[in-house]
Motif scaffolding. Sequence first.
Motif, PDB file in Angstrom:
ATOM      1  N   CYS A  36       0.832  -1.212   0.000  1.00 46.33           N
ATOM      2  CA  CYS A  36       0.000   0.000   0.000  1.00 46.33           C
ATOM      3  C   CYS A  36       0.865   1.259   0.000  1.00 46.33           C
ATOM      4  O   CYS A  36       0.490   2.277  -0.591  1.00 46.33           O
ATOM      5  CB  CYS A  36      -0.914   0.012   1.224  1.00 46.33           C
ATOM      6  N   MET A  37       2.016   1.202   0.669  1.00 46.86           N
ATOM      7  CA  MET A  37       2.873   2.385   0.760  1.00 46.86           C
ATOM      8  C   MET A  37       3.757   2.551  -0.468  1.00 46.86           C
ATOM      9  O   MET A  37       4.192   3.652  -0.781  1.00 46.86           O
ATOM     10  CB  MET A  37       3.750   2.307   2.013  1.00 46.86           C
ATOM     11  N   GLY A  38       4.061   1.454  -1.146  1.00 50.40           N
ATOM     12  CA  GLY A  38       4.917   1.548  -2.324  1.00 50.40           C
ATOM     13  C   GLY A  38       6.390   1.439  -1.964  1.00 50.40           C
ATOM     14  O   GLY A  38       6.767   1.159  -0.827  1.00 50.40           O
ATOM     15  N   LYS A  39       7.233   1.691  -2.956  1.00 50.66           N
ATOM     16  CA  LYS A  39       8.673   1.510  -2.780  1.00 50.66           C
ATOM     17  C   LYS A  39       9.328   2.753  -2.185  1.00 50.66           C
ATOM     18  O   LYS A  39       8.878   3.873  -2.395  1.00 50.66           O
ATOM     19  CB  LYS A  39       9.328   1.185  -4.125  1.00 50.66           C
ATOM     20  N   MET A  40      10.405   2.508  -1.454  1.00 52.19           N
ATOM     21  CA  MET A  40      11.220   3.610  -0.946  1.00 52.19           C
ATOM     22  C   MET A  40      12.167   4.049  -2.056  1.00 52.19           C
ATOM     23  O   MET A  40      12.893   3.231  -2.626  1.00 52.19           O
ATOM     24  CB  MET A  40      11.996   3.167   0.297  1.00 52.19           C
ATOM     25  N   ARG A  41      12.169   5.337  -2.332  1.00 51.32           N
ATOM     26  CA  ARG A  41      12.904   5.847  -3.491  1.00 51.32           C
ATOM     27  C   ARG A  41      14.291   6.377  -3.145  1.00 51.32           C
ATOM     28  O   ARG A  41      15.179   6.381  -3.987  1.00 51.32           O
ATOM     29  CB  ARG A  41      12.096   6.965  -4.164  1.00 51.32           C
ATOM     30  N   ARG A  42      14.476   6.856  -1.918  1.00 54.17           N
ATOM     31  CA  ARG A  42      15.739   7.508  -1.564  1.00 54.17           C
ATOM     32  C   ARG A  42      16.352   6.849  -0.332  1.00 54.17           C
ATOM     33  O   ARG A  42      15.659   6.233   0.471  1.00 54.17           O
ATOM     34  CB  ARG A  42      15.499   8.991  -1.276  1.00 54.17           C
ATOM     35  N   ALA A  43      17.657   7.031  -0.203  1.00 53.42           N
ATOM     36  CA  ALA A  43      18.346   6.454   0.952  1.00 53.42           C
ATOM     37  C   ALA A  43      17.817   7.027   2.256  1.00 53.42           C
ATOM     38  O   ALA A  43      17.771   6.335   3.276  1.00 53.42           O
ATOM     39  CB  ALA A  43      19.850   6.705   0.835  1.00 53.42           C
ATOM     40  N   VAL A  44      17.396   8.293   2.230  1.00 54.10           N
ATOM     41  CA  VAL A  44      16.902   8.922   3.454  1.00 54.10           C
ATOM     42  C   VAL A  44      15.645   8.222   3.967  1.00 54.10           C
ATOM     43  O   VAL A  44      15.365   8.239   5.175  1.00 54.10           O
ATOM     44  CB  VAL A  44      16.631  10.427   3.213  1.00 54.10           C
ATOM     45  N   ASP A  45      14.895   7.585   3.061  1.00 58.29           N
ATOM     46  CA  ASP A  45      13.699   6.858   3.490  1.00 58.29           C
ATOM     47  C   ASP A  45      14.048   5.656   4.362  1.00 58.29           C
ATOM     48  O   ASP A  45      13.213   5.176   5.136  1.00 58.29           O
ATOM     49  CB  ASP A  45      12.899   6.380   2.270  1.00 58.29           C
ATOM     50  N   LEU A  46      15.286   5.180   4.226  1.00 59.69           N
ATOM     51  CA  LEU A  46      15.733   4.022   5.002  1.00 59.69           C
ATOM     52  C   LEU A  46      16.304   4.399   6.369  1.00 59.69           C
ATOM     53  O   LEU A  46      16.581   3.516   7.182  1.00 59.69           O
ATOM     54  CB  LEU A  46      16.809   3.252   4.223  1.00 59.69           C
ATOM     55  N   GLU A  47      16.492   5.687   6.614  1.00 63.92           N
ATOM     56  CA  GLU A  47      17.165   6.114   7.842  1.00 63.92           C
ATOM     57  C   GLU A  47      16.533   5.545   9.114  1.00 63.92           C
ATOM     58  O   GLU A  47      17.245   5.079  10.005  1.00 63.92           O
ATOM     59  CB  GLU A  47      17.224   7.641   7.912  1.00 63.92           C
ATOM     60  N   PRO A  48      15.200   5.575   9.263  1.00 64.30           N
ATOM     61  CA  PRO A  48      14.631   5.031  10.504  1.00 64.30           C
ATOM     62  C   PRO A  48      14.918   3.542  10.703  1.00 64.30           C
ATOM     63  O   PRO A  48      14.867   3.049  11.830  1.00 64.30           O
ATOM     64  CB  PRO A  48      13.118   5.277  10.338  1.00 64.30           C
ATOM     65  N   LEU A  49      15.223   2.835   9.604  1.00 68.59           N
ATOM     66  CA  LEU A  49      15.482   1.398   9.691  1.00 68.59           C
ATOM     67  C   LEU A  49      16.962   1.069   9.857  1.00 68.59           C
ATOM     68  O   LEU A  49      17.312  -0.091  10.095  1.00 68.59           O
ATOM     69  CB  LEU A  49      14.966   0.695   8.427  1.00 68.59           C
ATOM     70  N   GLN A  50      17.837   2.063   9.724  1.00 70.99           N
ATOM     71  CA  GLN A  50      19.267   1.779   9.696  1.00 70.99           C
ATOM     72  C   GLN A  50      19.785   1.065  10.947  1.00 70.99           C
ATOM     73  O   GLN A  50      20.618   0.158  10.831  1.00 70.99           O
ATOM     74  CB  GLN A  50      20.062   3.067   9.444  1.00 70.99           C
ATOM     75  N   PRO A  51      19.336   1.432  12.160  1.00 65.66           N
ATOM     76  CA  PRO A  51      19.837   0.680  13.325  1.00 65.66           C
ATOM     77  C   PRO A  51      19.545  -0.813  13.234  1.00 65.66           C
ATOM     78  O   PRO A  51      20.387  -1.643  13.593  1.00 65.66           O
ATOM     79  CB  PRO A  51      19.095   1.328  14.501  1.00 65.66           C
ATOM     80  N   LEU A  52      18.353  -1.159  12.733  1.00 70.13           N
ATOM     81  CA  LEU A  52      18.002  -2.573  12.601  1.00 70.13           C
ATOM     82  C   LEU A  52      18.760  -3.220  11.449  1.00 70.13           C
ATOM     83  O   LEU A  52      19.243  -4.356  11.566  1.00 70.13           O
ATOM     84  CB  LEU A  52      16.491  -2.721  12.387  1.00 70.13           C
ATOM     85  N   LEU A  53      18.880  -2.513  10.314  1.00 70.10           N
ATOM     86  CA  LEU A  53      19.599  -3.075   9.166  1.00 70.10           C
ATOM     87  C   LEU A  53      21.058  -3.351   9.513  1.00 70.10           C
ATOM     88  O   LEU A  53      21.612  -4.392   9.151  1.00 70.10           O
ATOM     89  CB  LEU A  53      19.515  -2.118   7.972  1.00 70.10           C
ATOM     90  N   LYS A  54      21.674  -2.415  10.203  1.00 71.21           N
ATOM     91  CA  LYS A  54      23.073  -2.606  10.607  1.00 71.21           C
ATOM     92  C   LYS A  54      23.214  -3.853  11.459  1.00 71.21           C
ATOM     93  O   LYS A  54      24.153  -4.650  11.291  1.00 71.21           O
ATOM     94  CB  LYS A  54      23.555  -1.375  11.371  1.00 71.21           C
ATOM     95  N   LYS A  55      22.278  -4.037  12.350  1.00 67.42           N
ATOM     96  CA  LYS A  55      22.322  -5.194  13.242  1.00 67.42           C
ATOM     97  C   LYS A  55      22.079  -6.491  12.474  1.00 67.42           C
ATOM     98  O   LYS A  55      22.807  -7.476  12.642  1.00 67.42           O
ATOM     99  CB  LYS A  55      21.265  -5.016  14.329  1.00 67.42           C
ATOM    100  N   PHE A  56      21.063  -6.510  11.605  1.00 70.56           N
ATOM    101  CA  PHE A  56      20.716  -7.733  10.890  1.00 70.56           C
ATOM    102  C   PHE A  56      21.812  -8.148   9.913  1.00 70.56           C
ATOM    103  O   PHE A  56      22.149  -9.332   9.801  1.00 70.56           O
ATOM    104  CB  PHE A  56      19.393  -7.545  10.148  1.00 70.56           C
TER     105      PHE A  56
END
Length: 417
Positions: free
Chosen positions: A224-244
């Motif tokens: 429903c939200m669609g794709k994330m287009r920019r790196a800044v859209d991933l910022e809130p997820l970065q702590p989890l991505l770094k860990k995973f």
Amino acid sequence: MAKKVASRRELLERWRGIEEEEEETDDTDPSMRRRLHKRKEEWFADAFSENHIWCGSWDIMGPLLETFYNYFKDDRNDSPLRLLWKRISEEMRHCIQCVSQHHQAQEMYSTEYELCTIGPLLDVLRSLDEERVTQHLREINERLVRQEYDPVCDNAEVVNLMYEVLMFPALLDDQALFIDFEKFIEAVDDMHELALAGQQFPGVYALLFFNRRVRTVGHRLAKCMGKMRRAVDLEPLQPLLKKFIGFLENEVLPSPLETSRPRARLDRLPIWLGITSLLEFLEPPAFEEGILERYPIFLDIVLNHISGDSPEFSHAVSCLRELFKMLGCKLWLRATLSPSVMRNTLLALQDGEHEKQRRHFLYFLLHQVPVSSNFSVLTRKTACKIALLIIHRGYKMNPPCPPFECAHMCNRWECSL
């Protein structure tokens, strides 16, 4: 307006005076304790009246966050900090604006101050938030289990909880919160099929790392939200991505950090499934800048699990398939910009590792991809192009290192190329 500003400054000074007096007060003197308690009551009445603290007085509450550095040093239930935290915690259960102001103030602290000075305060606030949200989740989950959930009375709390975790997914690094939120999403989706209206919630993509049931909910909401287009859209997820990604890099999960609350620890399977699903919702710029540049080891991890005898081979293949679909030939060319990938896949000639990895990878590209129903016609052609680039680079290396060890594949090359 000037009078209002002066009044707020006075309130801050009065609060600091209360804290100083409390430090000097003799706990055994009842009259002094009553006097101090009276001053607190008057301060709260003057400062916040009937308004929510964060909503109506964010310019007072923002600076007051600094005082929470001492929160765990005072275990008295009637201390100023504990009274203040109790009130704003209750208000955040019912008010989305309070939740937003609370987290935005912490983000302001993290961006405007050096981490070495503000880090201890942010650690305290993070621990308090994790404890607060976890407790609220458990209360709601218990009501749901006992079938005491009242949509009229409890709906606002459910919406607030979902809003806070999905807008600020770094909260999910807490193990207890992660587990309780998983139960919460399952139960709420059973009652009402969850849907989103308009606003972007980065935590929706974090749901892709949960169990199968919650992952399905996350996939539906992410569509429903669609794709994330920019790196800044991933910022809130970065702590989890770094860990995973760090989990995938290590064969053994790293020892948990010493914190007051245990950190979330996932098995490798949901991490592979989550990352593969996440790639479906990334535009190429978001992936390149938000993942590939920040974690150049990521492509190494995928290739190593494909070229070796890893039990996670099939998951790595699925992940690579999404990468092919996203970047095509550019994936391999882009990867050569990473020193670690170049070292491990092209230049690491010790003990024949380069030839071994190249042989496995070419076999995958030229023998497995073309016959697998998991790959589209376009992906099969892309795999052949990438194989050509690898072979060509072997001839251009100094000294040249053509893939003689893959000569038995020549028939496949001729048919495919």
